[in-house]
Design a protein around this motif. Structure first.
Motif, mmCIF file in Angstrom:
data_model
loop_
_atom_site.group_PDB
_atom_site.id
_atom_site.type_symbol
_atom_site.label_atom_id
_atom_site.label_comp_id
_atom_site.label_asym_id
_atom_site.label_seq_id
_atom_site.Cartn_x
_atom_site.Cartn_y
_atom_site.Cartn_z
ATOM 1 N N ALA A 141 0.853 -1.111 -0.129
ATOM 2 C CA ALA A 141 0.119 0.152 0.004
ATOM 3 C C ALA A 141 1.098 1.251 0.232
ATOM 4 N N PRO A 142 0.412 2.411 -0.684
ATOM 5 C CA PRO A 142 1.148 3.620 -0.678
ATOM 6 C C PRO A 142 1.469 4.183 0.543
ATOM 7 N N LYS A 143 2.428 4.884 1.032
ATOM 8 C CA LYS A 143 2.492 5.603 2.268
ATOM 9 C C LYS A 143 2.029 6.785 2.108
ATOM 10 N N ASP A 144 1.807 7.438 1.118
ATOM 11 C CA ASP A 144 1.554 8.911 0.985
ATOM 12 C C ASP A 144 -0.076 8.943 0.832
ATOM 13 N N THR A 145 -0.593 9.917 1.525
ATOM 14 C CA THR A 145 -2.131 10.284 1.605
ATOM 15 C C THR A 145 -2.371 10.620 -0.174
ATOM 16 N N PRO A 146 -3.303 10.005 -0.340
ATOM 17 C CA PRO A 146 -3.849 10.372 -1.883
ATOM 18 C C PRO A 146 -4.309 11.838 -1.842
ATOM 19 N N GLY A 147 -4.407 12.280 -3.273
ATOM 20 C CA GLY A 147 -4.839 13.653 -3.388
ATOM 21 C C GLY A 147 -6.529 13.666 -3.257
ATOM 22 N N ASP A 148 -6.921 14.702 -3.190
ATOM 23 C CA ASP A 148 -8.370 15.032 -3.278
ATOM 24 C C ASP A 148 -8.881 14.567 -4.333
ATOM 25 N N LYS A 149 -8.638 14.668 -5.656
ATOM 26 C CA LYS A 149 -9.115 14.316 -6.837
ATOM 27 C C LYS A 149 -8.898 12.687 -7.100
ATOM 28 N N ALA A 150 -8.051 12.153 -6.581
ATOM 29 C CA ALA A 150 -7.861 10.721 -6.726
ATOM 30 C C ALA A 150 -8.886 9.963 -5.597
ATOM 31 N N LEU A 151 -9.075 10.490 -4.272
ATOM 32 C CA LEU A 151 -9.907 10.159 -3.243
ATOM 33 C C LEU A 151 -11.305 10.449 -3.669
ATOM 34 N N THR A 152 -11.812 11.542 -4.270
ATOM 35 C CA THR A 152 -13.102 11.723 -4.795
ATOM 36 C C THR A 152 -13.475 10.744 -5.804
ATOM 37 N N THR A 153 -12.627 10.324 -6.824
ATOM 38 C CA THR A 153 -12.764 9.462 -7.738
ATOM 39 C C THR A 153 -13.202 8.187 -7.426
ATOM 40 N N PHE A 154 -12.222 7.699 -6.137
ATOM 41 C CA PHE A 154 -12.447 6.448 -5.788
ATOM 42 C C PHE A 154 -13.631 6.430 -5.014
ATOM 43 N N TYR A 155 -13.985 7.492 -4.281
ATOM 44 C CA TYR A 155 -15.240 7.416 -3.427
ATOM 45 C C TYR A 155 -16.473 7.222 -4.302
ATOM 46 N N ALA B 199 -44.348 6.703 9.156
ATOM 47 C CA ALA B 199 -44.366 8.414 8.971
ATOM 48 C C ALA B 199 -43.235 9.043 8.067
ATOM 49 N N ASP B 200 -41.860 8.300 8.065
ATOM 50 C CA ASP B 200 -40.974 8.922 7.414
ATOM 51 C C ASP B 200 -39.865 8.151 7.021
ATOM 52 N N ILE B 201 -39.273 8.248 5.854
ATOM 53 C CA ILE B 201 -38.515 7.137 5.033
ATOM 54 C C ILE B 201 -37.146 7.892 4.755
ATOM 55 N N LYS B 202 -35.905 7.516 5.548
ATOM 56 C CA LYS B 202 -34.734 8.106 5.089
ATOM 57 C C LYS B 202 -34.049 7.044 3.978
ATOM 58 N N GLU B 203 -33.870 7.337 2.819
ATOM 59 C CA GLU B 203 -33.480 6.475 1.913
ATOM 60 C C GLU B 203 -31.999 6.091 2.226
ATOM 61 N N ALA B 204 -31.494 4.745 1.812
ATOM 62 C CA ALA B 204 -30.140 4.401 2.237
ATOM 63 C C ALA B 204 -29.262 5.025 1.323
ATOM 64 N N THR B 205 -28.186 5.794 1.662
ATOM 65 C CA THR B 205 -27.539 6.621 0.932
ATOM 66 C C THR B 205 -26.096 6.649 1.709
ATOM 67 N N PRO B 206 -24.955 6.944 0.750
ATOM 68 C CA PRO B 206 -23.548 7.104 1.231
ATOM 69 C C PRO B 206 -23.535 8.305 1.890
ATOM 70 N N PRO B 207 -22.870 8.554 3.223
ATOM 71 C CA PRO B 207 -22.634 9.773 3.875
ATOM 72 C C PRO B 207 -21.770 10.657 3.254
ATOM 73 N N PRO B 208 -21.578 11.908 3.271
ATOM 74 C CA PRO B 208 -20.578 12.601 2.884
ATOM 75 C C PRO B 208 -19.113 12.351 3.030
ATOM 76 N N LEU B 209 -18.397 12.380 1.855
ATOM 77 C CA LEU B 209 -16.956 11.860 2.048
ATOM 78 C C LEU B 209 -16.252 12.401 3.171
ATOM 79 N N ALA B 210 -16.739 13.483 3.595
ATOM 80 C CA ALA B 210 -15.965 14.388 4.820
ATOM 81 C C ALA B 210 -16.205 13.583 6.080
ATOM 82 N N GLU B 211 -17.420 12.814 6.015
ATOM 83 C CA GLU B 211 -17.616 12.155 7.332
ATOM 84 C C GLU B 211 -16.694 10.929 7.637
ATOM 85 N N ILE B 212 -16.370 10.497 6.239
ATOM 86 C CA ILE B 212 -15.769 9.222 6.586
ATOM 87 C C ILE B 212 -14.411 9.149 5.984
#
Length: 646
Positions: free
Chosen positions: A206-220, A472-485
Motif C-alpha cells: 500500500a502507498p505510504k502517502d495520502t492520496p490527493g483530493d481528486k484521486a480520493l473523490t474519484t475512488f469514493y 411516517a418518514d423514510i430516510k433512503e439508504a445513501t452514502p454519507p458525505p466523504l468528509a464524514e468518513i
C-alpha cells in the motif's frame, strides 16, 4: 397423506411443490403470528393458463407475498422489491404452473382428490382447531380472513397437493443408486489434501502517502455503494385491546338464558359408563363366554383362551352407546351394575359380552350453577366477533383513505412514534434505545411498506391486543458525505492500490512455483517482507459439513491437481493467496458401511428429485401453457409499487 411432500420440500428440486401450499404456509403460523397484512392488491385477470386451468393475477400476488414473508423471516432486511428483482416472482409463477400442469394431467387421466379427502386434510391442520382441540368452523373462517385467504384458495392448494402425491409417488418410489456408483463417491468424501498457502498482503504494497483530493473523490464515487448507510424509518402506532370494545362484549341476561336453553341437554342429568368388552361372532359363543366369566373366570383370560382380546370403552353416555353400537347393547350395559357381566347383546360388530367397570352420574345443573361458565364463554365469543368486526372496520376505513391519526382519534387511541430506526431496530440518533414489543412485532412489515402505503394492522396477543401502524418518514439508504468518513476511505484506497500490486506479485510467485521453484524460496526473493507460507491440510468431509467454515484458499485445494499452484483473492482487498497442493490422499470407504449407506441415501434423494423434475417437464410438454407477459408485469409493478407516480 401429505408426509411424502413434507419430505420432498427439503430438497431444492422438491421446492416446486412447496408453492402449492403458499397459502397454507401462512396458516401454519396463524395461531401465533396473524398479521392480517397483505401486499399488492392485484384483482381480476389471469397471468397464465395451463390447459383448462387459469392462474389468477391475485393468486400470484398472494403467493409472492406469502413466500416473501417466509424469506424475510430468514433475512429481516430483505424488502419486497429486492425479493422480486432476484427472481422471486418468476420462480413462484413457474412453480404454480408446475402444480396446475400436474392437476390438469391428473384430471385428464382420471385422477382426483375427493371432497371428503380434502375435508380430512383441512380438519387435521392445527391452526383450525378450537379450544377443545377439534376442528372449528369458526376458527377456520377467522384464520382465513386474517390471512387474506379464501376457502377456494385453500381447497385448491390442497387438491393440487393430494393429486400431485398420487402422480409423483409412483415416479420416485423405490429409487436407488447402483452400488458401483456409490463407493467411489463415498471414498471421495474421505479424500484428504495437504499443501502450503502464502498470503501476499495488500498492506505490504500500500502507498505510504495520502492520496490527493481528486484521486480520493474519484475512488469514493466509484465505490460509494460500499459505504451506503442502511435505510431508516419512523414508525407510528396505536394499540387497541378488548377494553376498546367497552360493554358491548358483556353478555346480556337474555343471551345467557338463550344459551342455557340451547345447551339444555348438556346441563341435564346424565350418566356415563365405562366397560371392558369382548366381541364374538355368534350368540352361542357369547353365552358360553358370559357363563365362564360369571362362574369366576377373569374376562380378559376367558377371551384369550378362545383366541379373542378384550377392549375398553370409557365414559360414554347411553345415547352415544346406542348410536355407536346398538339399542340392545346400550340397554344391557346401562341395565347392569358396576362389576356386573352384561347379558350378551348384538350390534353390527357381533355379539358383545361386557363388564361394567365404572359408572359416572352427573346431576342436572341449574342456570345459576352454570351462569359463570356461560358468561365467560359468551364473552369470549362476543369478544372474538367484535374484534373481527372492529379490525374489518379499521381495514375498510384505511382502504377508503383514512389516516392512522383519524382512525385512532375516533377511538381515543394514543399514537406513539419511534425515532428513526434501521430495520434491525437500532437507531443512530438515540444511544441505548430499545424497541418495545409492538415495534419488534411490526418492524419487518413496516420496512416492506411503501411511503404512501395505507396503515396496517397486526395481532399482538391473539384475541386480546392489536396494533395499527404506518410509516411516517423514510430516510433512503445513501452514502454519507466523504468528509464524514474520509479516514476510512483513505484506508480503503490504499488497500486497493496495494491489492493491485499484491496480485501482480502473487502471479509472479505462481509462475516461479509452477516452474519448479519452492514456494518459500519464491517468497524469500521478494523485495518486501511477508509472512512465511503455512502448511495446511484437511479432508473433503470437513469441507462439506453443514457447520463447516473452511477458508476459501483451503477449499480451493480440492479443485486442484497434485503439484499445481493457483492464486485466489483475499476478501476485503486484504491481499492475494498463493496456494500450492503438495499431496492428495485418496479415501477408501469400503470399510465404512455407515458412510456408504448415508451416501446411498443421499443419492436416492437426488435421483428422486431428478426423476420428479423430468416427469414434470414431460407433463408440461403435454399440456398447453400460455403466459400473459403484460399481466405478469402488472403484478410485478403492483406489488413492488413501480406503477406509482413518484
Amino acid at each position: 397423506m401429505i408426509s411424502f411432500f413434507r419430505s420432498i420440500f427439503q430438497s431444492k428440486i422438491g421446492l416446486f411443490f412447496t408453492f402449492a401450499f403458499v397459502g397454507l404456509i401462512a396458516i401454519a403460523f396463524a395461531s401465533s403470528d396473524i398479521t392480517g397484512s397483505t401486499f399488492g392488491g392485484v384483482g381480476g385477470g389471469n397471468v397464465a393458463s395451463v390447459g383448462s386451468e387459469d392462474i389468477a393475477a391475485g393468486d400470484l400476488s398472494r403467493s409472492v407475498t406469502s413466500a416473501f414473508e417466509g424469506a424475510r423471516a430468514e433475512n429481516p432486511t430483505l424488502d419486497l422489491a429486492t425479493f422480486v428483482d432476484q427472481g422471486g416472482l418468476e420462480s413462484i409463477l413457474d412453480q404454480m404452473i408446475n402444480n396446475h400442469a400436474l392437476q390438469v394431467f391428473a384430471r385428464d387421466n382420471g385422477m382426483a382428490a375427493s371432497k371428503r379427502l380434502i375435508d380430512s386434510e383441512i380438519s387435521s391442520i392445527g391452526a383450525f382447531r378450537g379450544p377443545d382441540g377439534q376442528f372449528s368452523e369458526q376458527v377456520f373462517r377467522q384464520v382465513l380472513q386474517s390471512q387474506g385467504l379464501t376457502e377456494r384458495i385453500v381447497r385448491g392448494d390442497l387438491e393440487r397437493a393430494l393429486v400431485g402425491e398420487q402422480i409423483l409417488l409412483p415416479v420416485t418410489y423405490g429409487v436407488r443408486a447402483p452400488d458401483d456408483l456409490i463407493l467411489p463417491y463415498a471414498s471421495l468424501i474421505l479424500e484428504g489434501r495437504k499443501g502450503r498457502i502464502a498470503l501476499i498482503p495488500s498492506a505490504a504494497y500500500a502507498p505510504k502517502d495520502t492520496p490527493g483530493d481528486k484521486a480520493l473523490t474519484t475512488f469514493y464515487s466509484a465505490n460509494s455503494e460500499r459505504y451506503r448507510l442502511p435505510e431508516q424509518r419512523t414508525i407510528r402506532y396505536a394499540v387497541f385491546t378488548t377494553e376498546t370494545l367497552g360493554d358491548s362484549i358483556n353478555p346480556t341476561e337474555e343471551e345467557i338464558q338463550a344459551e342455557y336453553g340451547r345447551r339444555a341437554q348438556e346441563f341435564a342429568a346424565s350418566e356415563t359408563r365405562s366397560i371392558t368388552q369382548v366381541v364374538t361372532t355368534t350368540e352361542a359363543a357369547a353365552n358360553t363366554l358370559a357363563a365362564q366369566i360369571r362362574s369366576g373366570k377373569n374376562l380378559e383370560q376367558a377371551a384369550q383362551d378362545v383366541g379373542l382380546s378384550a377392549s375398553e370403552v370409557n365414559n360414554v353416555g347411553k345415547e352415544k352407546f346406542a348410536r355407536d353400537f346398538s339399542n340392545a347393547y346400550a340397554d344391557a350395559v346401562f341395565g347392569a351394575s358396576n362389576g356386573e357381566i352384561t347379558k350378551p347383546a348384538q350390534s353390527p360388530l357381533g355379539w358383545h359380552v361386557a363388564r361394567v367397570t365404572d359408572t359416572n352420574k352427573q346431576a342436572a345443573r341449574s342456570l345459576e350453577q352454570v351462569r359463570g361458565v356461560l358468561t365467560a364463554e359468551l364473552k369470549e365469543t362476543k369478544t372474538l366477533e367484535a374484534l373481527a368486526d372492529l379490525t374489518e372496520k379499521f381495514e375498510d376505513e384505511f382502504a377508503g383513505g383514512a389516516s392512522l391519526a383519524e382512525v385512532a382519534g375516533s377511538y381515543d387511541l394514543e399514537i406513539k412514534s419511534t425515532p428513526s430506526l434501521r430495520s434491525n431496530g437500532q437507531t443512530p440518533d438515540q444511544a441505548g434505545y430499545s424497541p418495545d414489543n409492538v415495534v419488534q412485532r411490526v418492524i419487518g412489515n413496516a420496512f416492506a411498506m411503501e411511503q404512501d402505503s395505507s396503515p396496517q394492522l397486526a395481532e399482538l396477543i391473539a384475541g386480546q391486543r392489536y396494533a395499527m401502524y404506518d410509516v411516517a418518514d423514510i430516510k433512503e439508504a445513501t452514502p454519507p458525505p466523504l468528509a464524514e468518513i474520509k479516514d476510512n476511505v483513505i484506508r480503503d484506497y490504499k488497500l486497493e492500490q496495494g491489492a493491485k500490486k499484491a496480485k501482480e506479485t502473487s502471479e509472479t510467485i505462481k509462475k516461479q512455483v509452477a516452474s519448479g521453484t519452492a514456494l518459500d524460496t519464491a517468497i524469500s526473493g521478494l523485495d518486501v517482507r511477508i509472512p512465511p507460507a503455512q502448511r495446511v491440510g484437511t479432508t473433503r468431509a470437513n469441507l462439506i459439513r453443514p457447520d463447516s467454515n473452511v477458508p476459501p484458499p483451503l477449499a480451493l485445494m480440492f479443485s486442484m491437481a497434485e503439484k499445481t499452484v493457483k492464486t485466489i483473492e483475499a476478501p476485503g482487498n486484504q491481499g492475494w493467496y498463493v496456494v500450492y497442493l503438495e499431496e492428495i490422499e485418496k479415501g477408501d470407504a469400503s470399510k465404512q458401511p455407515q458412510l456408504v449407506a448415508q451416501t446411498k441415501q443421499q443419492f436416492g434423494g437426488l435421483l428422486s428429485g431428478e426423476y420428479t423434475q423430468q416427469f414434470i417437464n414431460a407433463v408440461k410438454n403435454a399440456v398447453d401453457i400460455d403466459k400473459d407477459e403484460g399481466a405478469i408485469k402488472a403484478v410485478n409493478d403492483q406489488i413492488t409499487g413501480r406503477n406509482r407516480i413518484n
